[in-house]
Write a protein that holds these residues in place. Structure first.
Motif, PDB file in Angstrom:
ATOM      1  N   CYS A   1      80.183  49.115  36.016  1.00 32.46           N
ATOM      2  CA  CYS A   1      79.862  50.421  35.409  1.00 32.46           C
ATOM      3  C   CYS A   1      81.175  51.082  34.654  1.00 32.46           C
ATOM      4  O   CYS A   1      80.896  51.609  33.381  1.00 32.46           O
ATOM      5  CB  CYS A   1      79.322  51.623  36.369  1.00 32.46           C
TER       6      CYS A   1
ATOM      7  N   CYS B   1      74.394  52.976  36.655  1.00 33.32           N
ATOM      8  CA  CYS B   1      75.585  53.500  36.463  1.00 33.32           C
ATOM      9  C   CYS B   1      75.703  54.777  36.091  1.00 33.32           C
ATOM     10  O   CYS B   1      75.087  55.316  35.307  1.00 33.32           O
ATOM     11  CB  CYS B   1      76.260  52.718  35.051  1.00 33.32           C
TER      12      CYS B   1
ATOM     13  N   CYS C   1      78.712  52.956  40.407  1.00 35.20           N
ATOM     14  CA  CYS C   1      77.481  52.540  40.630  1.00 35.20           C
ATOM     15  C   CYS C   1      76.810  53.257  41.699  1.00 35.20           C
ATOM     16  O   CYS C   1      77.422  53.181  42.948  1.00 35.20           O
ATOM     17  CB  CYS C   1      77.449  50.880  40.932  1.00 35.20           C
TER      18      CYS C   1
END
Length: 141
Positions: A91, A127, A108
């Motif tokens: 992410c 994300c 995440c």
């Protein structure tokens, strides 16, 4: 001298009209568009439905209660799925690719029923780009 001048004018005329006379085409003027609109929102932009996002996934804070309390924040972001709670690196990389001001803050997180067309209450991992500075945040008064 007159013959040379006439020959020069004839060659000049052929050079200008030659392509048209020989089956060529005259270049058309390009059309100028007054406004162009992008069809889908990119990762990290605000959204209200999956159909608005190029990834097909619009996350809102309601998908991740109690991580986000809808009493104090309204947030939304086009995002992507990630591998699980320990997959923050993916992410953060995604946030950096989309020029987030604080990519190291992306994470995440677990989300419930984030897909518009998913009929069941299930857990997905997406994300969360809001802490990284992407998406839209509206503080509740």
């Amino acid at each position: 001298m007159r013959n040379i001048l006439v020959a020069s004018v004839s060659l000049f005329s052929f050079a200008l009209l030659g392509p048209v006379a020989c089956g060529g085409t005259v270049a058309e003027q390009p059309q100028v568009l007054s406004e162009q609109k992008q069809g889908l929102n990119a990762v990290g932009t605000g959204c209200s439905s999956d159909a608005q996002c190029s990834t097909g996934l619009c996350w809102t804070e309601a998908d991740s209660y109690p991580l986000y309390n809808s009493q104090w924040i309204r947030a939304d972001s086009c995002t992507e799925e990630c591998g699980g709670p320990g997959d923050n690196a993916y992410c953060q990389q995604l946030a950096a690719e989309f020029n987030a001001p604080h990519p190291e803050s992306a994470r995440c997180i677990a989300a419930r029923g984030v897909y518009d067309n998913y009929p069941y209450d299930d857990v997905f991992y997406v994300c969360d780009l809001i802490p990284a500075g992407l998406g839209k945040v509206h503080w509740v008064d």
